[in-house]
Scaffold this motif. Sequence first.
Motif, PDB file in Angstrom:
ATOM      1  N   SER A 155       0.832  -1.205   0.000  1.00  0.00           N
ATOM      2  CA  SER A 155       0.000   0.000   0.000  1.00  0.00           C
ATOM      3  C   SER A 155       0.864   1.252   0.000  1.00  0.00           C
ATOM      4  CB  SER A 155      -0.915   0.007   1.222  1.00  0.00           C
ATOM      5  OG  SER A 155      -1.565  -1.231   1.357  1.00  0.00           O
ATOM      6  N   VAL A 156       2.180   1.059  -0.009  1.00  0.00           N
ATOM      7  CA  VAL A 156       3.101   2.197  -0.014  1.00  0.00           C
ATOM      8  C   VAL A 156       3.081   2.811  -1.420  1.00  0.00           C
ATOM      9  CG1 VAL A 156       5.506   2.864   0.275  1.00  0.00           C
ATOM     10  CG2 VAL A 156       4.527   1.088   1.735  1.00  0.00           C
ATOM     11  N   ILE A 157       3.042   4.114  -1.490  1.00  0.00           N
ATOM     12  CA  ILE A 157       2.900   4.772  -2.787  1.00  0.00           C
ATOM     13  C   ILE A 157       4.248   4.884  -3.489  1.00  0.00           C
ATOM     14  CG2 ILE A 157       2.306   6.963  -3.923  1.00  0.00           C
ATOM     15  CD1 ILE A 157      -0.108   5.281  -2.938  1.00  0.00           C
ATOM     16  N   GLY A 158       4.319   4.343  -4.698  1.00  0.00           N
ATOM     17  CA  GLY A 158       5.473   4.590  -5.559  1.00  0.00           C
ATOM     18  C   GLY A 158       6.542   3.518  -5.577  1.00  0.00           C
ATOM     19  N   THR A 159       6.586   2.666  -4.547  1.00  0.00           N
ATOM     20  CA  THR A 159       7.702   1.716  -4.451  1.00  0.00           C
ATOM     21  C   THR A 159       7.758   0.762  -5.645  1.00  0.00           C
ATOM     22  OG1 THR A 159       6.242   0.512  -2.953  1.00  0.00           O
ATOM     23  CG2 THR A 159       8.082   1.678  -1.963  1.00  0.00           C
TER      24      THR A 159
ATOM     25  N   PHE B 163       0.761   3.679 -11.586  1.00  0.00           N
ATOM     26  CA  PHE B 163       0.702   4.504 -10.372  1.00  0.00           C
ATOM     27  C   PHE B 163      -0.225   5.674 -10.644  1.00  0.00           C
ATOM     28  CE2 PHE B 163       4.350   5.396 -13.021  1.00  0.00           C
ATOM     29  CZ  PHE B 163       4.290   6.768 -13.231  1.00  0.00           C
ATOM     30  N   GLY B 164      -0.521   6.407  -9.606  1.00  0.00           N
ATOM     31  CA  GLY B 164      -1.430   7.535  -9.747  1.00  0.00           C
ATOM     32  C   GLY B 164      -0.724   8.872  -9.767  1.00  0.00           C
TER      33      GLY B 164
ATOM     34  N   PHE C 185       9.323   7.427  -7.723  1.00  0.00           N
ATOM     35  CA  PHE C 185       9.015   7.938  -9.058  1.00  0.00           C
ATOM     36  C   PHE C 185      10.284   8.547  -9.639  1.00  0.00           C
ATOM     37  CE2 PHE C 185       8.017  11.580 -11.783  1.00  0.00           C
ATOM     38  CZ  PHE C 185       7.196  11.002 -12.736  1.00  0.00           C
ATOM     39  N   HIS C 186      10.903   9.390  -8.844  1.00  0.00           N
ATOM     40  CA  HIS C 186      12.138  10.042  -9.301  1.00  0.00           C
ATOM     41  C   HIS C 186      13.237   9.008  -9.552  1.00  0.00           C
ATOM     42  CE1 HIS C 186      15.585  12.575  -9.620  1.00  0.00           C
ATOM     43  NE2 HIS C 186      16.055  12.192  -8.470  1.00  0.00           N
TER      44      HIS C 186
ATOM     45  N   LEU D  72      12.277   6.578 -12.648  1.00  0.00           N
ATOM     46  CA  LEU D  72      12.365   7.185 -13.978  1.00  0.00           C
ATOM     47  C   LEU D  72      13.803   7.561 -14.311  1.00  0.00           C
ATOM     48  CD1 LEU D  72       9.231   7.308 -13.522  1.00  0.00           C
ATOM     49  CD2 LEU D  72       9.271   9.339 -14.970  1.00  0.00           C
ATOM     50  N   ASN D  73      14.531   7.987 -13.275  1.00  0.00           N
ATOM     51  CA  ASN D  73      15.922   8.359 -13.502  1.00  0.00           C
ATOM     52  C   ASN D  73      16.768   7.150 -13.917  1.00  0.00           C
ATOM     53  OD1 ASN D  73      18.100  10.235 -13.472  1.00  0.00           O
ATOM     54  ND2 ASN D  73      18.772   9.348 -11.534  1.00  0.00           N
ATOM     55  N   PHE D  74      16.623   6.052 -13.178  1.00  0.00           N
ATOM     56  CA  PHE D  74      17.372   4.835 -13.515  1.00  0.00           C
ATOM     57  C   PHE D  74      16.978   4.349 -14.916  1.00  0.00           C
ATOM     58  CE2 PHE D  74      19.294   2.736  -9.543  1.00  0.00           C
ATOM     59  CZ  PHE D  74      19.380   3.918  -8.839  1.00  0.00           C
ATOM     60  N   ALA D  75      15.681   4.378 -15.204  1.00  0.00           N
ATOM     61  CA  ALA D  75      15.210   3.863 -16.502  1.00  0.00           C
ATOM     62  C   ALA D  75      15.735   4.718 -17.644  1.00  0.00           C
ATOM     63  CB  ALA D  75      13.690   3.826 -16.527  1.00  0.00           C
ATOM     64  N   GLY D  76      15.797   6.023 -17.420  1.00  0.00           N
ATOM     65  CA  GLY D  76      16.296   6.918 -18.450  1.00  0.00           C
ATOM     66  C   GLY D  76      17.781   6.716 -18.717  1.00  0.00           C
ATOM     67  N   VAL D  77      18.552   6.606 -17.642  1.00  0.00           N
ATOM     68  CA  VAL D  77      20.003   6.455 -17.780  1.00  0.00           C
ATOM     69  C   VAL D  77      20.345   5.210 -18.593  1.00  0.00           C
ATOM     70  CG1 VAL D  77      22.108   5.914 -16.483  1.00  0.00           C
ATOM     71  CG2 VAL D  77      20.640   7.775 -15.717  1.00  0.00           C
ATOM     72  N   ASP D  78      19.616   4.117 -18.344  1.00  0.00           N
ATOM     73  CA  ASP D  78      19.937   2.863 -19.028  1.00  0.00           C
ATOM     74  C   ASP D  78      18.970   2.511 -20.155  1.00  0.00           C
ATOM     75  OD1 ASP D  78      22.309   2.173 -17.673  1.00  0.00           O
ATOM     76  OD2 ASP D  78      21.161   1.535 -15.927  1.00  0.00           O
TER      77      ASP D  78
END
Lengths: 353, 325
Positions: free
Chosen positions: A135-139, A164-165, A174-175, A178-184
């Motif tokens: 129920s934790v948001i974003g993990t 996610f919402g 989220f940060h 997206l940052n990890f996904a962008g870098v690689d």
Amino acid sequence: MSAAAPAPVPLPQDPAEVARAWGPSARDRARRAFEWMALSRALDARMQALQRQGRIGFYGAAMGHEAINVAAGLLSSREDWIFPGLREQLVALVRGHALGTYVQHLFATARDPARGRQMPCHPTAAEVHYVSMSSVIGTQISQAVGAARAMRARRVPAVALAFFGDGATSSNDFHAGLNFAGVDRLPVVFLCANNQWAISMPVERQSAAPTLASKAGAYGFDGKRIDGTDLFRVWQAIGGALDLARSGGGPTLLELRVFRMTAHSSSDDPTRYQPTDWNERARAHDPVRRYSEWLDRHGWLPLAAQAEVEATADRTVRAAIEEAEATPPPAPATLLEDVFAAPLSDPYAGGTP
Amino acid sequence: MTEMTLVQAVNRGLHEAMKGDPDVLVLGEDVGVDGGVFRATEGLIKEFGPDRVIDTPLSECGIVGTAIGMALYGLKPVAEIQFLDFIYPAFDQIVSELAKFRFRSGGQYPCHVVVRAPYGGGIKGGLYHSQSTEAYFCHTAGLKVAIPSTPADAKGLLLSAIHDEDPVIFLEPKRIYRAVSGEVPDGDHRVPFGSARTVVPGDDVSIFAYGAMVPVATEAAEALRGEGISAEVVDLRTLVPLDEATVLASVEKTGRAVVVHEAARFCGFGAELSAILAEKAFYSLKAPIARVTGFDTPFPYALENVYLPNAARVAHAARATVRSG
């Protein structure tokens, strides 16, 4: 409901154009999409009622999000993985998770594959790669990115879909994700179902960014804002993002703007914070009514046929509920299982349940 | 057998695991090209390449979150957190996610990640390069916690951690990364979890320690021997699972117990160990249990040697238990 529901905003697509885009099985697909929407609505209607009667402990309805869930469910491939948020259970069902099993989860019975460990609407369906959510948001966002990296390492042409919402766009993960996904340049599709409310917080108070989609630019990939209540546009956007990710083109952030048509959950009272005209606006953008109106207007599925689909969905849901209500809860001894691969001896057990 | 330091043994353990299983990979800040700020991952990128030795952006929640996703998919990630003091952005991923995946999914999604982090004081690291907060993780059901004190155990426990099926928090005593050197078995050397090691046998008092406090406890035992007090030193090796049988047998023999850790006292691991002894070895005890710990303050810079337990404090506590009953 004080007044008659406003007419749905018509979907603008020309049926010939849809038929072209969707190919020879367009009408079958259109019907299937409606069937899943109807099932989602039947579930939400029954479960919200049962929650109020105290027969299930909690419920988070998906009303307003159906076009996203149907499109993602039908478009994702078997080897793709789903990292869901609160309102995406329909994606698991569309991908093949049995409705009866999901309803056992809602009732937290001994036949819930997750053994009644979580609140309703937090199912696990590993057989369709629908990952257990907290129920934790974003993990789940950075977890999806990790799965995408593993897919690449194993050379599987699969995609991780992170749901996610709007509220989650403020989270650490989220940060990070997206940052990890962008870098690689990883094969991930980030699906932000922006229903404009994080419990009581309107999206304008969540972020000063012009759109949530624009945040993708900071991570070096594309973000698109889509009308998430228009099934055809959602279909095109998710399909395009999946293709891009699968072919090595990297991640996409899709901001799918929808209207939350219910309270945040069964524990919430939105009259405390939503403007009085919200429900009317939401109903005009009801993705199911918009789609239903289009199917009827163009003769792809007339209202009478839709009513039959809805009746079938209702019967199916009621049968599943009956079965789940006749199923006992998990045995007390199961409390100690699955904490570790093999139970540790005392002192960790804390006694005998 | 090869003579090496504790940090070299960590490196050899990682190397052995990666050589033996292509699913094992390492990720973290500066772990690749730089070889880690303590050089624990030195040379690995050269041998295994940047896809298995991953330099990540500077985000602990991203490191552990992506490691979890990899593990769910079937890989065996070993995540490095540069200092235990910096683990808190990942705390959510560790306690809310990693620890609970198996349970909350009814066993459908086991999630095996090893999180390595150097911990503890004694390197002039101040508040944020010195803490010893193992109790946070011991308190969370679903996590195993291992803390080696020798080079051989560093390799052996790490290889057991990587081959375990459960998530493991692997804490490395950075103060003795290079202070001690020892013989380390070659190859796939594994030390089983839940097997405490009796470092020094003795009859009068049991001293329980782990990590960087083991040499301190051993030094205290040597001093006590000169006074005619026979102290037994037990290295717990893993806090979860705890080798309760060895702990209880030791106290049943000696009748006295001193628990040593550099973490703060209040709700530290010593509190749990003392409670277990009080519950299960009460009638063997001849004296109150003593704890020798860090203070209930933030970790200090100038006064770190005041804060950290030393052999004199441990010996003093042990002597007091012997004299009191």
